[in-house]
Design an enzyme around this catalytic site. Structure first.
Site, PDB file in Angstrom:
ATOM      1  N   LYS A   1       3.476  -0.772   2.298  1.00 12.39           N
ATOM      2  CA  LYS A   1       2.279  -1.466   2.770  1.00 12.39           C
ATOM      3  C   LYS A   1       2.568  -2.373   3.960  1.00 12.39           C
ATOM      4  CE  LYS A   1      -0.772  -0.918  -1.135  1.00 12.39           C
ATOM      5  NZ  LYS A   1      -1.469  -1.508  -2.281  1.00 12.39           N
TER       6      LYS A   1
ATOM      7  N   ARG B   1       3.491   1.752  -8.484  1.00  9.57           N
ATOM      8  CA  ARG B   1       2.820   2.876  -7.819  1.00  9.57           C
ATOM      9  C   ARG B   1       3.486   3.082  -6.464  1.00  9.57           C
ATOM     10  NH1 ARG B   1      -1.442   3.714  -4.235  1.00  9.57           N
ATOM     11  NH2 ARG B   1      -2.771   5.519  -4.692  1.00  9.57           N
TER      12      ARG B   1
END
Length: 260
Positions: free
Chosen positions: A205, A239
């Site tokens: 991210k 995840r």
């Protein structure tokens, strides 16, 4: 949890799979690399992403879930906020619903989760994918997240969703400033104290990219560091895109924590 986006525009792996079989083969690879759950998404929720029509999302996810389920009994999670998509996915063999809206976007989602007795991931997000990164603002970040989750859990319980079916995701990158993401991981024990399993999704991210000044494909080490500290502070599900490397990291962290 291995990420399988069957989308043309996801921030890291959009457009990677041009056929159902390619997507299914990648899922099997992730399972062989150590994934316990395959999280399938047919709509990108990256910052600025536009909503996808129901028919298009169904067209993307149906053959992939069907093909994967024919080849493995691995847990499948459906990443959607649409009740109709969730119901079709469950009918095809999905096991978990991963709803970025925490039951907010579709009034029928809570009923499906309750009726089908399906585990539900409730994620925190300030705003929507279209505007969440424009100007996120918090009075006290962790307190605000806990207040949010208490409210969503109450709504879930009133709909008949049992507490042992609820998983919490603090929503890294969803309506968060760069430093907010680091604070969430650092203070995760406060959310853990609520008594629910926590899912953490730092994989590749932008907060990692901003801190390291690196593009998406070069954020593995930052992801693994985030995961290691996240697990130490209470995360139970991670995840990720890079399953093999994450699995190895998790095994060592568990050894260090004295977990089997």
């Amino acid at each position: 949890m291995g990420i399988l986006n069957v989308t043309p525009d996801s921030f890291s792996d959009g457009g990677q799979f041009s056929s159902t079989q390619q997507a299914a083969d990648y899922a099997i690879k992730m399972i062989n690399d150590g994934a316990d759950i395959i999280d399938i998404g047919g709509e990108s929720t990256r910052p600025g992403a536009k909503p996808v029509p129901l028919e298009e999302e169904l067209k993307r996810i149906q053959p992939v879930i069907k093909t994967i389920r024919e080849q493995t009994d691995c847990l499948i999670s459906i990443d959607t906020y649409k009740a109709s998509v969730a119901e079709v996915a469950l009918d095809l063999g999905a096991d978990i619903i991963n709803d970025i809206s925490s039951l907010s976007y579709d009034q029928n989602m809570a009923s499906i989760v309750s009726t089908r007795k399906t585990p539900i991931i409730l994620m925190h997000m300030q705003g929507s994918p279209q505007n969440m990164q424009l100007d996120p603002n918090y009075n006290n970040l962790i307190d605000d997240l806990i207040f949010f989750f208490k409210n969503k859990i109450e709504i879930a319980n009133k709909a008949g969703i049992l507490n042992n079916m609820i998983i919490l995701d603090p929503g890294l990158g969803f309506g968060k400033h760069v430093e907010d993401n680091f604070e969430i991981i650092r203070e995760l024990k406060q959310i853990k104290a609520m008594g629910y399993p926590i899912l953490l999704g730092p994989s590749r991210k932008s907060f990692i990219g901003e801190a390291l000044k690196l593009p998406v494909k070069e954020r593995l080490e930052g992801t693994l560091a985030s995961i290691a500290v996240g697990i130490i502070n209470g995360a139970k599900i991670v995840r990720v895109h890079d399953v093999l490397e994450t699995k190895r990291t998790v095994l060592i962290v568990e050894k260090l924590l004295g977990e089997k």
